[in-house]
Design a protein around this motif. Structure first.
Motif, PDB file in Angstrom:
ATOM      1  N   UNK A  46      13.649  15.675  60.283  1.00 56.78           N
ATOM      2  CA  UNK A  46      13.455  14.330  59.691  1.00 56.78           C
ATOM      3  C   UNK A  46      12.889  13.343  60.763  1.00 56.78           C
ATOM      4  N   UNK A  47      11.641  12.826  60.730  1.00 54.98           N
ATOM      5  CA  UNK A  47      11.021  11.940  61.612  1.00 54.98           C
ATOM      6  C   UNK A  47      11.223  10.485  61.118  1.00 54.98           C
ATOM      7  N   UNK A  48      11.568   9.441  61.849  1.00 45.00           N
ATOM      8  CA  UNK A  48      11.715   8.210  61.215  1.00 45.00           C
ATOM      9  C   UNK A  48      10.235   7.641  60.961  1.00 45.00           C
ATOM     10  N   UNK A  49       9.622   8.027  62.152  1.00 47.40           N
ATOM     11  CA  UNK A  49       7.919   7.622  61.950  1.00 47.40           C
ATOM     12  C   UNK A  49       7.364   9.024  61.782  1.00 47.40           C
ATOM     13  N   UNK A  50       6.709   9.150  60.602  1.00 45.06           N
ATOM     14  CA  UNK A  50       6.076  10.467  60.062  1.00 45.06           C
ATOM     15  C   UNK A  50       5.176  10.957  61.223  1.00 45.06           C
ATOM     16  N   UNK A  51       4.389   9.987  61.995  1.00 42.78           N
ATOM     17  CA  UNK A  51       3.402  10.322  62.804  1.00 42.78           C
ATOM     18  C   UNK A  51       3.629  10.563  64.295  1.00 42.78           C
ATOM     19  N   UNK A  52       5.083  10.459  64.576  1.00 42.12           N
ATOM     20  CA  UNK A  52       5.538  10.528  65.664  1.00 42.12           C
ATOM     21  C   UNK A  52       6.683  11.701  65.902  1.00 42.12           C
ATOM     22  N   UNK A  53       6.579  13.097  66.451  1.00 43.12           N
ATOM     23  CA  UNK A  53       7.253  14.006  66.466  1.00 43.12           C
ATOM     24  C   UNK A  53       8.514  13.715  67.445  1.00 43.12           C
ATOM     25  N   UNK A  54       8.429  12.874  68.188  1.00 44.37           N
ATOM     26  CA  UNK A  54       9.593  12.395  69.120  1.00 44.37           C
ATOM     27  C   UNK A  54      10.709  11.488  68.339  1.00 44.37           C
ATOM     28  N   UNK A  55      10.226  11.147  67.137  1.00 44.36           N
ATOM     29  CA  UNK A  55      11.451  10.052  66.388  1.00 44.36           C
ATOM     30  C   UNK A  55      12.220  10.831  65.466  1.00 44.36           C
ATOM     31  N   UNK A  56      12.447  12.203  65.748  1.00 40.40           N
ATOM     32  CA  UNK A  56      13.595  12.957  65.223  1.00 40.40           C
ATOM     33  C   UNK A  56      14.694  12.635  65.233  1.00 40.40           C
TER      34      UNK A  56
END
Length: 295
Positions: free
Chosen positions: A205-215
């Motif tokens: 689950x990404x807090x920013x859908x465009x940033x895979x580092x925001x899991x």
């Protein structure tokens, strides 16, 4: 159906329909879990195959967005045929064959078979169209009401792995499309599963859908109402499904990457996102009473 003491716990694995999900790796992991003595159910969608078949058959596809921002496939009569053909005729045979090749006694089922998934059709749905909320009445979709957990338990007790997909059936015999994530949640709740693993084409689950580092290692969802506002599309539906599973008694719900090797075991070991219910906020008098009891 609740588990009897002495039976191995149930793990329900939702194999996402995203074309990036490595179905072979999922099947290899499921086979390994079975060899370890676990009872496993696989639930699958097939959005990539549905889109591909719809294009081949010339059936237009569109999404329906609810006022809370959750989007899902709009299922008219022709799309319902496409969904059934794609899932039962393409995706499921591939998964069953792969599992059988791994030595697993896989049994392919739709929600229609043996009345496994009984759903209620959404006769009219609110949707946002051109900025206005309208009622949509031609959507042949539904929500699962009951799961024949006893039937699934019998299959599991023989060492089989049920492989389940939409569509479902209504009490009056109508065929309806259902969301595969929510179907997996209903199956997991009916089987009193220890874990529900929702595999997808993202690392969690990404807090920013465009940033895979925001899991998020843990994602809290409210026990009612809309999912977090930053969740969109398929991820919003996954969080709705996760909530339904947790409210249904499933101990652990994980959203994890289905694109890697060992996706199920990686998820069970802590890679990805664990979904949990938000704790209700006590009002001031209730909070003071609670604190008084503790002290």
């Amino acid at each position: 159906m609740k588990q009897n003491s002495g039976r191995p716990p149930v793990t329900v694995v939702k194999c996402g329909g995203n074309g990036d999900v490595d179905a072979t790796a999922v099947c290899e992991d499921v086979a390994e879990l079975v060899r370890q003595g676990r009872r496993v159910v696989v639930v699958h969608g097939g959005s990539a195959d549905i889109e591909d078949l719809a294009q081949q058959l010339g059936v237009p596809q569109r999404k329906q967005v609810a006022p809370d921002g959750v989007s899902a496939r709009h299922t008219d009569e022709r799309t319902l045929d496409v969904v059934t053909l794609a899932l039962a005729g393409r995706v499921k045979p591939r998964l069953v064959r792969c599992l059988v090749e791994q030595g697993v006694r896989a049994v392919g089922l739709t929600g229609i078979d043996a009345g496994l998934l009984v759903a209620r059709r959404k006769k009219a749905q609110r949707a946002v169209v051109d900025g206005r909320v309208v009622l949509v009445r031609d959507n042949h979709s539904g929500v699962v009401d009951t799961v024949d957990g006893e039937f699934l338990g019998t299959l599991l007790d023989t060492g089989a792995v049920p492989v389940i997909s939409p569509p479902a059936i209504t009490p009056d015999g109508e065929i309806v499309n259902i969301d595969a994530d929510r179907a997996a949640a209903a199956v997991a709740a009916a089987l009193d599963a220890e874990s529900l693993v929702l595999l997808t084409g993202a690392p969690g689950v990404q807090q920013d859908p465009g940033d895979e580092h925001s899991v998020l290692p843990i994602c809290h969802v409210p026990p009612a109402g809309r999912p977090p506002r930053w969740a969109r599309g398929g991820m919003a539906l996954k969080l709705v499904a996760a909530r339904e599973a947790l409210l249904g008694g499933v101990r652990r719900v994980l959203v994890a990457d289905g694109r890697c090797r060992g996706p199920v075991r990686r998820a069970l070991s802590g890679t990805g996102t664990q979904v949990a219910l938000e704790q209700p906020v006590l009002d001031q008098p209730a909070r003071q009473e609670s604190l008084a009891r503790v002290s």
